[in-house]
Write a protein that holds these residues in place. Structure first.
Motif, PDB file in Angstrom:
ATOM      1  N   THR A 309       0.813  -1.217   0.000  1.00 59.38           N
ATOM      2  CA  THR A 309       0.000   0.000   0.000  1.00 59.38           C
ATOM      3  C   THR A 309       0.847   1.266   0.000  1.00 59.38           C
ATOM      4  O   THR A 309       0.304   2.369   0.037  1.00 59.38           O
ATOM      5  N   HIS A 395       0.963   0.028  -5.316  1.00 64.34           N
ATOM      6  CA  HIS A 395       0.255   0.914  -4.387  1.00 64.34           C
ATOM      7  C   HIS A 395      -0.702   1.847  -5.126  1.00 64.34           C
ATOM      8  O   HIS A 395      -1.740   2.231  -4.576  1.00 64.34           O
ATOM      9  N   TYR A 398      -3.675  -0.334  -5.813  1.00 62.78           N
ATOM     10  CA  TYR A 398      -4.438  -0.464  -4.565  1.00 62.78           C
ATOM     11  C   TYR A 398      -5.319   0.754  -4.336  1.00 62.78           C
ATOM     12  O   TYR A 398      -6.492   0.622  -3.936  1.00 62.78           O
ATOM     13  N   ASN A 399      -4.799   1.921  -4.577  1.00 62.70           N
ATOM     14  CA  ASN A 399      -5.587   3.145  -4.358  1.00 62.70           C
ATOM     15  C   ASN A 399      -6.869   3.150  -5.183  1.00 62.70           C
ATOM     16  O   ASN A 399      -7.877   3.740  -4.775  1.00 62.70           O
ATOM     17  N   GLU A 400      -6.845   2.477  -6.347  1.00 66.03           N
ATOM     18  CA  GLU A 400      -8.011   2.479  -7.219  1.00 66.03           C
ATOM     19  C   GLU A 400      -8.991   1.347  -6.921  1.00 66.03           C
ATOM     20  O   GLU A 400     -10.181   1.462  -7.254  1.00 66.03           O
TER      21      GLU A 400
END
Length: 408
Positions: A309, A395, A398-400
């Motif tokens: 992350t 990461h 992951y944010n999306e």
């Protein structure tokens, strides 16, 4: 004629060889009563063949006039293409009464898929679709599929029609049909996953969550389970539509039983279910596709992977499990020689979306996870070209998709 009939009693099957990803073994044969000839087949029109930029083509679509009937000598149909590495059969019609079913199996019976009139995955086998009438049975490893009608009916009309099948290319054909961007940097240090079972047990175990992805019958990438729920990741350039997901297979545990051997099993195959999200932008950006599979319970035992992350750093130790060239699973742990320099991140900020590395990959590795020494996924491999093979930053992915996965 006697010699010809004698030859028809034995069917040779080619299975995949581990170090080359191709078949060099001959499986035990099984005799069939009143065994029919395999019908003639033709290459399907070029417009129907698989093609996708950046995806390794591993198979050819062929048309065939095959059928099953209730007549005593019509209940078995052999679909064979000499030298094929797999056969995937399409039924254009299936007309069965309650209690009747068909099986699509390898000649030795090690793989067998059962289909009844309802095509119920909870009571029968998995299958794929392509938007046209009918369905595709799951692929069978080797060059022969034995299709059999199981019924107590003494006689009657047609029970099933087979109009097409995919057959897998051998190693030479894969090289012939694919332009290869240099991704093996210097000496190829990849080895069969099982080679590391004792020396690198965690890397070996994490690789179990990685599967070979057969796309719409004729393309090949790598895919893997992400998080604790029914979610899978691969590249957007591997597939990006619901139709392609529904037409594809994920093959878990396709790897060698012994290091350097030629003995992969068929593994566990499931079909794609629901496409949840694809990245925006081109294949040089984040390039991901998030989706689920049918029969999720069948693959849960292979474990899962989790996304990092936060951004990685240059020099971070890394490794890549995957199915380069469509081969049984291999691990890239070392740069050029076993127990030499470990693979590391060359540039953690190669550009906005990607990190770079020279860890060995090849066509078919698209979609592979790139893991760090803490065994978190730091990138999604998608671009080759030494010395800067590239993976999309995990990461940022992951944010999306954080709201769509359980990342542990």
């Amino acid at each position: 004629m006697k010699n010809a009939l004698r030859r028809l009693r034995t069917v040779a099957v080619t299975l995949g060889a581990c170090t080359l990803g191709l078949s060099l073994l001959t499986a035990p044969a099984q005799a069939y009563s009143a065994q029919p000839l395999s019908p003639h087949s033709d290459r399907a029109p070029e417009s129907d063949q698989f093609t996708a930029e950046g995806v390794t083509t591993v198979g050819e679509l062929r048309t065939v006039d095959g059928s099953l009937s209730y007549a005593r000598n019509g209940r078995t149909q052999i679909i064979r293409h000499p030298g094929a590495t797999y056969v995937k059969v399409h039924f254009s019609s299936l007309q069965l009464a309650p209690g009747e079913y068909v099986t699509v199996a390898s000649p030795d019976g090690r793989e067998s898929y059962r289909y009844d009139r309802q095509l119920n995955r909870s009571t029968g086998s998995d299958y794929t679709t392509d938007g046209r009438p009918g369905f595709w049975a799951m692929s069978v490893e080797g060059d022969t599929a034995v299709v059999t009608l199981h019924s107590d009916r003494p006689s009657g009309g047609s029970a099933a029609t087979i109009d097409r099948f995919w057959r897998g290319y051998d190693r030479a054909e894969i090289a012939q049909h694919n332009f290869s961007t240099q991704s093996v940097c210097s000496t190829d240090a990849r080895r069969d996953a099982v080679c590391y079972r004792t020396s690198h047990p965690t890397e070996y175990a994490r690789g179990n969550a990685v599967a070979r992805l057969l796309i719409s019958g004729g393309g090949m990438c790598t895919t893997w389970r992400v998080g604790d729920t029914n979610r899978m990741l691969t590249n957007k350039h591997c597939f990006s539509t619901q139709a392609a997901v529904s037409g594809s297979e994920m093959q878990f545990n396709y790897q060698c039983a012994t290091c350097g051997g030629a003995n992969p099993g068929a593994g566990t195959k499931v079909s794609g279910a629901t496409l949840y999200r694809v990245s925006s932008g081109g294949s040089n950006q984040l390039d991901y596709a998030l989706y689920s599979v049918n029969n999720f319970a069948a693959i849960q035992g292979f474990g899962t992977l989790y996304l990092a992350t936060s951004a990685t750093t240059t020099g971070t130790q890394m490794y890549i499990p995957g199915h380069g060239d469509g081969s049984p699973k291999r691990l890239s742990i070392f740069e050029d020689s076993q127990n030499g320099a470990r693979c590391t991140v060359r540039n953690a900020n190669y550009n906005t979306w990607n990190i770079s590395y020279s860890c060995d990959t090849s066509g078919g590795n698209s979609g592979s996870p790139v893991l760090n020494s803490s065994h978190r996924v730091i990138a999604l491999h998608h671009l080759g070209g030494c010395p800067s093979n590239q993976g999309a930053k995990a990461h940022l992915i992951y944010n999306e998709i954080a709201s769509l996965i359980d990342n542990g």
